[in-house]
Design an enzyme around this catalytic site. Structure first.
Site, PDB file in Angstrom:
ATOM      1  N   ARG A   1      24.124  25.953 -35.663  1.00  0.00           N
ATOM      2  CA  ARG A   1      23.270  25.105 -36.484  1.00  0.00           C
ATOM      3  C   ARG A   1      22.791  25.868 -37.718  1.00  0.00           C
ATOM      4  NH1 ARG A   1      22.308  20.428 -34.719  1.00  0.00           N
ATOM      5  NH2 ARG A   1      22.715  21.065 -32.566  1.00  0.00           N
TER       6      ARG A   1
ATOM      7  N   LYS B   1      27.568   9.898 -42.761  1.00  0.00           N
ATOM      8  CA  LYS B   1      27.697  10.416 -41.394  1.00  0.00           C
ATOM      9  C   LYS B   1      28.510   9.402 -40.599  1.00  0.00           C
ATOM     10  CE  LYS B   1      25.111  12.401 -37.549  1.00  0.00           C
ATOM     11  NZ  LYS B   1      26.030  11.844 -36.528  1.00  0.00           N
TER      12      LYS B   1
END
Length: 284
Positions: free
Chosen positions: A195, A53
């Site tokens: 999402r 990430k």
């Protein structure tokens, strides 16, 4: 313009496993991004591609221009974008671990600093308008960047893990090196808006956002400086965040009304974040 755009796509010397359609953003339109849910231990971990990430600025290329996650144009130099293809790309503008504040300053400028942009890379992780699985999109991204051969354009490295123990070991290793965490993307998943459990984020800590409503004065070594931010959570609770700031940030703290991202480790019995630590001002 739309007719020219389609012709350019048809003439690209690229072979992909799916189809593209143009996706130019109009004013006040949010980019059609896929957003990550929180990771919960998976039994089928081998189905996921895992990547670091990145601590950067999310950047969506609509075929003509770069935009932030909130849909604001990014004023990148012409040399940085002029060879990008006329198809949507999703990725992260990145300087390196722990350099988000520096990167944010570069990206926010109305007139791009060409020398500063020399250090910025565009790390790709998806082809959002391709009608194929992530397995195929990832392969096509690698093929695309190889053909474009731009030194600042890369594909985020992905790998697979057989079990949670191996994944946890990798997370701890990267976190100790300064990484934010891991992203997990299901290989069989198609791109989705919003999402999704097909895209997961996994960190050693949690993070969330709060609005700055005030300051408290510093004590001791921080006398005369900002000691802590007084912030309000989405549920209305207020508390102070006093760690995670550089000396420069204490001298010139974020403005009241701005939204910040902070990290924490669990919550107290009263529902307040424990060990809260400032990370960054949210990109508007």
């Amino acid at each position: 313009m739309r007719r020219v755009k389609i012709q350019l796509i048809a003439c690209l010397p690229l072979t992909f496993g799916g189809l593209f359609w143009p996706s130019l953003l109009s004013a006040n339109t949010l980019p059609p991004l896929m957003l990550a849910a929180q990771y919960q231990q998976q039994d089928n971990l081998s189905d996921y591609w895992v990547s670091e990430k990145l601590d950067g600025v999310r950047a969506y290329w609509d075929g003509e221009r770069l935009y932030t996650r909130q849909g604001h144009p990014i004023n990148a130099p012409e040399w940085f974008i002029h060879r990008l293809p006329p198809i949507p790309l999703d990725g992260e503008l990145w300087l390196g671990r722990g350099r988000f504040a520096e990167l944010s300053g570069i990206v926010r400028t109305q007139q791009p600093d060409h020398q500063a942009w020399q250090s910025v890379s565009y790390q790709l992780f998806d082809l959002p308008s391709q009608l194929s699985t992530f397995d195929q999109r990832l392969a096509d991204l690698k093929h695309l960047t190889e053909q474009l051969d731009l030194p600042w354009l890369n594909v985020v490295a992905h790998e697979k893990f057989a079990n949670h123990q191996a994944l946890q070991q990798r997370l701890e290793q990267l976190s100790q090196a300064g990484a934010e965490g891991l992203m997990l993307h299901r290989g069989s998943a198609y791109h989705q808006l919003g999402r999704s459990d097909d895209l997961l984020k996994y960190k050693l800590y949690e993070d969330t956002e709060a609005v700055i409503i005030g300051y408290s004065q510093g004590q001791g070594q921080f006398s005369g400086l900002m000691g802590a931010l007084v912030v309000r959570l989405n549920d209305g609770k207020t508390f102070k965040i006093g760690s995670g700031f550089s000396l420069q940030e204490r001298q010139n703290p974020p403005a009241i009304g701005q939204t910040i991202t902070f990290r924490y480790n669990g919550k107290t019995a009263n529902g307040l974040p424990r060990f809260a630590r400032f990370m960054r001002v949210r990109e508007e």
